[in-house]
Design a protein around this motif. Structure first.
Motif, PDB file in Angstrom:
ATOM      1  N   LEU A 248       2.175  23.010   6.485  1.00  0.00           N
ATOM      2  CA  LEU A 248       2.674  21.795   5.845  1.00  0.00           C
ATOM      3  C   LEU A 248       4.107  22.071   5.413  1.00  0.00           C
ATOM      4  CD1 LEU A 248       2.234  18.971   4.652  1.00  0.00           C
ATOM      5  CD2 LEU A 248       1.312  20.087   2.615  1.00  0.00           C
ATOM      6  N   GLY A 249       5.041  21.284   5.960  1.00  0.00           N
ATOM      7  CA  GLY A 249       6.443  21.547   5.693  1.00  0.00           C
ATOM      8  C   GLY A 249       7.095  20.571   4.738  1.00  0.00           C
ATOM      9  N   GLY A 250       6.466  19.411   4.536  1.00  0.00           N
ATOM     10  CA  GLY A 250       7.065  18.434   3.645  1.00  0.00           C
ATOM     11  C   GLY A 250       6.260  17.160   3.613  1.00  0.00           C
ATOM     12  N   PHE A 251       6.764  16.186   2.863  1.00  0.00           N
ATOM     13  CA  PHE A 251       6.041  14.926   2.724  1.00  0.00           C
ATOM     14  C   PHE A 251       7.009  13.806   2.405  1.00  0.00           C
ATOM     15  CE2 PHE A 251       6.492  16.418  -1.565  1.00  0.00           C
ATOM     16  CZ  PHE A 251       6.742  15.271  -2.296  1.00  0.00           C
ATOM     17  N   ALA A 252       6.562  12.595   2.640  1.00  0.00           N
ATOM     18  CA  ALA A 252       7.261  11.395   2.188  1.00  0.00           C
ATOM     19  C   ALA A 252       6.213  10.457   1.625  1.00  0.00           C
ATOM     20  CB  ALA A 252       8.009  10.721   3.336  1.00  0.00           C
ATOM     21  N   LEU A 253       6.445   9.938   0.444  1.00  0.00           N
ATOM     22  CA  LEU A 253       5.562   8.966  -0.179  1.00  0.00           C
ATOM     23  C   LEU A 253       6.250   7.615  -0.079  1.00  0.00           C
ATOM     24  CD1 LEU A 253       2.960   8.408  -1.800  1.00  0.00           C
ATOM     25  CD2 LEU A 253       4.268   8.912  -3.874  1.00  0.00           C
TER      26      LEU A 253
ATOM     27  N   MET B 145       0.838  -1.176   0.000  1.00  0.00           N
ATOM     28  CA  MET B 145       0.000   0.000   0.000  1.00  0.00           C
ATOM     29  C   MET B 145       0.879   1.234   0.000  1.00  0.00           C
ATOM     30  SD  MET B 145      -1.517   0.283   3.945  1.00  0.00           S
ATOM     31  CE  MET B 145      -2.322   1.828   4.088  1.00  0.00           C
ATOM     32  N   LYS B 146       0.446   2.244  -0.701  1.00  0.00           N
ATOM     33  CA  LYS B 146       1.166   3.509  -0.701  1.00  0.00           C
ATOM     34  C   LYS B 146       0.559   4.398   0.371  1.00  0.00           C
ATOM     35  CE  LYS B 146       2.403   3.645  -5.555  1.00  0.00           C
ATOM     36  NZ  LYS B 146       2.083   4.255  -6.833  1.00  0.00           N
ATOM     37  N   VAL B 147       1.427   5.121   1.085  1.00  0.00           N
ATOM     38  CA  VAL B 147       0.974   6.089   2.078  1.00  0.00           C
ATOM     39  C   VAL B 147       1.753   7.380   1.882  1.00  0.00           C
ATOM     40  CG1 VAL B 147       0.246   4.401   3.810  1.00  0.00           C
ATOM     41  CG2 VAL B 147       2.582   5.260   3.854  1.00  0.00           C
ATOM     42  N   LEU B 148       1.076   8.483   2.162  1.00  0.00           N
ATOM     43  CA  LEU B 148       1.705   9.793   2.129  1.00  0.00           C
ATOM     44  C   LEU B 148       1.822  10.280   3.566  1.00  0.00           C
ATOM     45  CD1 LEU B 148       2.696  12.150   0.314  1.00  0.00           C
ATOM     46  CD2 LEU B 148       0.402  13.123   0.586  1.00  0.00           C
ATOM     47  N   LEU B 149       3.045  10.469   4.024  1.00  0.00           N
ATOM     48  CA  LEU B 149       3.271  11.076   5.321  1.00  0.00           C
ATOM     49  C   LEU B 149       3.367  12.575   5.087  1.00  0.00           C
ATOM     50  CD1 LEU B 149       6.150   8.838   6.766  1.00  0.00           C
ATOM     51  CD2 LEU B 149       3.697   8.413   6.805  1.00  0.00           C
ATOM     52  N   THR B 150       2.559  13.361   5.780  1.00  0.00           N
ATOM     53  CA  THR B 150       2.641  14.813   5.660  1.00  0.00           C
ATOM     54  C   THR B 150       3.112  15.370   6.992  1.00  0.00           C
ATOM     55  OG1 THR B 150       0.261  15.002   6.109  1.00  0.00           O
ATOM     56  CG2 THR B 150       0.941  15.041   3.815  1.00  0.00           C
ATOM     57  N   PHE B 151       4.044  16.297   6.929  1.00  0.00           N
ATOM     58  CA  PHE B 151       4.708  16.823   8.115  1.00  0.00           C
ATOM     59  C   PHE B 151       4.279  18.265   8.381  1.00  0.00           C
ATOM     60  CE2 PHE B 151       7.818  13.963   5.941  1.00  0.00           C
ATOM     61  CZ  PHE B 151       7.639  12.877   6.777  1.00  0.00           C
ATOM     62  N   TYR B 152       3.696  18.496   9.551  1.00  0.00           N
ATOM     63  CA  TYR B 152       3.212  19.818   9.936  1.00  0.00           C
ATOM     64  C   TYR B 152       3.958  20.328  11.157  1.00  0.00           C
ATOM     65  CZ  TYR B 152      -0.811  18.887   6.958  1.00  0.00           C
ATOM     66  OH  TYR B 152      -1.617  18.615   5.892  1.00  0.00           O
ATOM     67  N   GLY B 153       4.160  21.626  11.212  1.00  0.00           N
ATOM     68  CA  GLY B 153       4.772  22.252  12.369  1.00  0.00           C
ATOM     69  C   GLY B 153       4.828  23.751  12.171  1.00  0.00           C
ATOM     70  N   ALA B 154       5.417  24.431  13.140  1.00  0.00           N
ATOM     71  CA  ALA B 154       5.577  25.877  13.018  1.00  0.00           C
ATOM     72  C   ALA B 154       6.446  26.166  11.804  1.00  0.00           C
ATOM     73  CB  ALA B 154       6.219  26.439  14.278  1.00  0.00           C
ATOM     74  N   GLU B 155       6.053  27.174  11.055  1.00  0.00           N
ATOM     75  CA  GLU B 155       6.829  27.489   9.855  1.00  0.00           C
ATOM     76  C   GLU B 155       8.224  27.947  10.242  1.00  0.00           C
ATOM     77  OE1 GLU B 155       6.430  29.602   5.566  1.00  0.00           O
ATOM     78  OE2 GLU B 155       5.139  30.333   7.137  1.00  0.00           O
ATOM     79  N   GLN B 156       9.200  27.373   9.589  1.00  0.00           N
ATOM     80  CA  GLN B 156      10.604  27.703   9.817  1.00  0.00           C
ATOM     81  C   GLN B 156      11.135  28.385   8.567  1.00  0.00           C
ATOM     82  OE1 GLN B 156      12.462  26.690  12.632  1.00  0.00           O
ATOM     83  NE2 GLN B 156      10.621  25.893  13.568  1.00  0.00           N
ATOM     84  N   THR B 157      11.725  29.527   8.734  1.00  0.00           N
ATOM     85  CA  THR B 157      12.307  30.193   7.570  1.00  0.00           C
ATOM     86  C   THR B 157      13.747  29.771   7.358  1.00  0.00           C
ATOM     87  OG1 THR B 157      13.056  32.064   8.880  1.00  0.00           O
ATOM     88  CG2 THR B 157      10.838  32.209   7.897  1.00  0.00           C
ATOM     89  N   GLY B 158      14.377  29.245   8.390  1.00  0.00           N
ATOM     90  CA  GLY B 158      15.777  28.897   8.289  1.00  0.00           C
ATOM     91  C   GLY B 158      16.682  30.077   8.569  1.00  0.00           C
ATOM     92  N   LEU B 159      16.114  31.282   8.579  1.00  0.00           N
ATOM     93  CA  LEU B 159      16.933  32.464   8.809  1.00  0.00           C
ATOM     94  C   LEU B 159      17.473  32.525  10.234  1.00  0.00           C
ATOM     95  CD1 LEU B 159      14.771  35.117   6.920  1.00  0.00           C
ATOM     96  CD2 LEU B 159      16.818  33.920   6.115  1.00  0.00           C
TER      97      LEU B 159
END
Length: 131
Positions: free
Chosen positions: A78-83, A1-15
């Motif tokens: 939403l900061g990223g994902f893994a399929l 089965m395919k799953v999409l992991l979606t990653f949420y958190g406080a927005e990070q600018t990296g600055l």
């Protein structure tokens, strides 16, 4: 089965991150990607640009409305994902726990990807049962 992991958190600018912190982030995500790739479950894993680069389209009875920014007012982004291709939800949970996205205030959602063949078979079965 395919799953999409979606990653949420406080927005990070990296600055506000030091070069060492940025390097450590890349290292830990790289380690996850290498392990998931070696296990044969990784299809894709990417970070996403921040809310400043997001465009949202809403459709209603009056047409399409295009706006800048994320689709909802929230402090989490939403900061990223893994399929991944995994055996079942238990394996998806195991891989989710192995991501670096397990800190305070971070959330991961696991979304099964629709299997269209199974969906069509369920529809045909329901149609036969209704006849």
């Amino acid at each position: 089965m395919k799953v999409l992991l979606t990653f949420y958190g406080a927005e990070q600018t990296g600055l506000d991150s030091s070069p060492e912190e940025i390097a450590q982030t890349f290292t830990t995500w790289g380690e996850f990607g290498e392990a998931a790739g070696a296990a044969g479950v990784l299809i894709a894993c990417e970070g996403l640009e921040g809310a400043h680069a997001t465009t949202t389209i809403r459709v209603d009875g009056q047409g399409r409305h295009v706006t800048d920014g994320p689709f909802m007012e929230t402090k989490e982004q939403l900061g990223g994902f893994a399929l991944l291709e995994v055996r079942d939800l238990d394996e998806a949970l195991e891989w989710s726990a192995r991501t670096p996205w397990n800190g305070e205030g971070q959330t991961t959602e696991i979304h099964p990807v629709m299997d269209y063949e199974q969906y069509a078979a369920r529809a045909e079965s329901a149609e036969r049962a209704a006849s």
